[in-house]
Design a protein around this motif. Structure first.
Motif, PDB file in Angstrom:
ATOM      1  N   ARG A  36      57.281 123.931  64.395  1.00  0.00           N
ATOM      2  CA  ARG A  36      56.902 123.580  65.683  1.00  0.00           C
ATOM      3  C   ARG A  36      56.426 124.363  66.326  1.00  0.00           C
ATOM      4  O   ARG A  36      55.110 124.765  66.951  1.00  0.00           O
ATOM      5  CB  ARG A  36      56.589 121.783  65.462  1.00  0.00           C
ATOM      6  N   ASN A  37      57.368 124.817  67.407  1.00  0.00           N
ATOM      7  CA  ASN A  37      57.663 125.373  68.337  1.00  0.00           C
ATOM      8  C   ASN A  37      57.183 127.012  68.765  1.00  0.00           C
ATOM      9  O   ASN A  37      55.984 127.311  68.749  1.00  0.00           O
ATOM     10  CB  ASN A  37      58.790 125.389  69.392  1.00  0.00           C
ATOM     11  N   GLN A  40      52.900 127.243  68.536  1.00  0.00           N
ATOM     12  CA  GLN A  40      52.370 127.660  69.158  1.00  0.00           C
ATOM     13  C   GLN A  40      52.451 128.230  69.909  1.00  0.00           C
ATOM     14  O   GLN A  40      51.779 128.500  71.241  1.00  0.00           O
ATOM     15  CB  GLN A  40      53.516 125.532  70.068  1.00  0.00           C
ATOM     16  N   THR A  41      53.839 129.232  70.178  1.00  0.00           N
ATOM     17  CA  THR A  41      53.905 130.385  71.306  1.00  0.00           C
ATOM     18  C   THR A  41      53.683 131.806  70.188  1.00  0.00           C
ATOM     19  O   THR A  41      53.367 132.926  70.880  1.00  0.00           O
ATOM     20  CB  THR A  41      55.779 130.791  71.599  1.00  0.00           C
ATOM     21  N   HIS A  89      50.312 115.916  64.274  1.00  0.00           N
ATOM     22  CA  HIS A  89      49.195 116.800  62.702  1.00  0.00           C
ATOM     23  C   HIS A  89      50.794 116.471  61.853  1.00  0.00           C
ATOM     24  O   HIS A  89      51.308 115.653  61.471  1.00  0.00           O
ATOM     25  CB  HIS A  89      50.272 117.481  63.459  1.00  0.00           C
ATOM     26  N   PHE A  95      52.012 115.388  69.239  1.00  0.00           N
ATOM     27  CA  PHE A  95      52.311 116.514  69.881  1.00  0.00           C
ATOM     28  C   PHE A  95      51.545 115.977  71.506  1.00  0.00           C
ATOM     29  O   PHE A  95      50.971 115.198  70.817  1.00  0.00           O
ATOM     30  CB  PHE A  95      51.370 117.799  69.544  1.00  0.00           C
ATOM     31  N   GLU A  99      50.688 120.736  73.991  1.00  0.00           N
ATOM     32  CA  GLU A  99      50.425 120.942  72.571  1.00  0.00           C
ATOM     33  C   GLU A  99      49.904 121.252  71.860  1.00  0.00           C
ATOM     34  O   GLU A  99      49.550 121.640  70.659  1.00  0.00           O
ATOM     35  CB  GLU A  99      52.229 120.328  72.096  1.00  0.00           C
ATOM     36  N   TRP A 100      48.529 120.240  71.462  1.00  0.00           N
ATOM     37  CA  TRP A 100      47.552 119.998  70.499  1.00  0.00           C
ATOM     38  C   TRP A 100      46.563 121.516  71.193  1.00  0.00           C
ATOM     39  O   TRP A 100      46.024 121.583  70.022  1.00  0.00           O
ATOM     40  CB  TRP A 100      46.925 118.558  71.094  1.00  0.00           C
ATOM     41  N   GLU A 101      46.052 121.643  72.377  1.00  0.00           N
ATOM     42  CA  GLU A 101      45.934 122.330  72.852  1.00  0.00           C
ATOM     43  C   GLU A 101      46.408 123.426  72.410  1.00  0.00           C
ATOM     44  O   GLU A 101      44.958 124.363  72.092  1.00  0.00           O
ATOM     45  CB  GLU A 101      45.322 122.275  74.351  1.00  0.00           C
ATOM     46  N   ARG A 102      47.046 124.248  72.979  1.00  0.00           N
ATOM     47  CA  ARG A 102      48.265 125.462  72.361  1.00  0.00           C
ATOM     48  C   ARG A 102      48.272 125.756  70.945  1.00  0.00           C
ATOM     49  O   ARG A 102      47.760 126.777  70.319  1.00  0.00           O
ATOM     50  CB  ARG A 102      49.525 125.583  72.912  1.00  0.00           C
ATOM     51  N   ILE A 103      48.117 124.232  69.792  1.00  0.00           N
ATOM     52  CA  ILE A 103      47.964 125.353  68.557  1.00  0.00           C
ATOM     53  C   ILE A 103      46.578 124.919  68.443  1.00  0.00           C
ATOM     54  O   ILE A 103      46.274 126.037  67.045  1.00  0.00           O
ATOM     55  CB  ILE A 103      48.467 123.475  67.951  1.00  0.00           C
ATOM     56  N   ARG A 106      45.684 128.738  68.726  1.00  0.00           N
ATOM     57  CA  ARG A 106      46.853 129.672  68.038  1.00  0.00           C
ATOM     58  C   ARG A 106      45.940 129.524  66.849  1.00  0.00           C
ATOM     59  O   ARG A 106      45.453 130.889  66.234  1.00  0.00           O
ATOM     60  CB  ARG A 106      47.950 129.283  68.221  1.00  0.00           C
TER      61      ARG A 106
END
Length: 117
Positions: A36-37, A40-41, A89, A95, A99-103, A106
């Motif tokens: 999961r991390n 996001q990154t 998710h 999330f 976190e949802w925004e980052r996913i 991406r």
């Protein structure tokens, strides 16, 4: 097509707001907790094959007119900005809003990278 890509991204936004109609297989959910991390990154890779139920929910059966897909995408983005609820998710689990925004960013980065202005 760009219409299909925007439809897919809008469907993913909708899943985070309204919940998924199906759940990922158990083994994907277990693996997802460890990845999961990373999702996001780091950039997402192309070529992931969705399970059949998720495919029905997230992929347009036919080409989607660009104007229609863009209008739906804009509505989903507006909902994302104005509605606080988020559903887990289907693979990665719960999330936060950030976190949802980052996913979502991406995910959009992956699909929109195939198109040239």
């Amino acid at each position: 097509s760009l219409g299909q890509a925007l439809y897919h991204l809008e469907a993913a936004l909708r899943v985070s707001l309204d919940g998924a109609k199906s759940q990922a297989p158990w083994f994907m959910r277990i693996i997802g907790k460890f990845l999961r991390n990373r999702f996001q990154t780091q950039r997402m890779s192309a070529g992931f094959k969705l399970p059949p139920e998720a495919h029905k929910e997230l992929i347009a059966a036919d080409d989607v007119p660009l104007a229609e897909a863009l209008a739906a995408f804009r509505i989903a983005v507006q909902r994302l900005q104005n509605e606080p609820q988020r559903h887990p998710h289907p693979v990665f689990g719960p999330f936060s809003v950030a976190e949802w925004e980052r996913i979502h960013c991406r995910h959009a980065e992956l699909h929109l990278s195939f198109f040239q202005p």
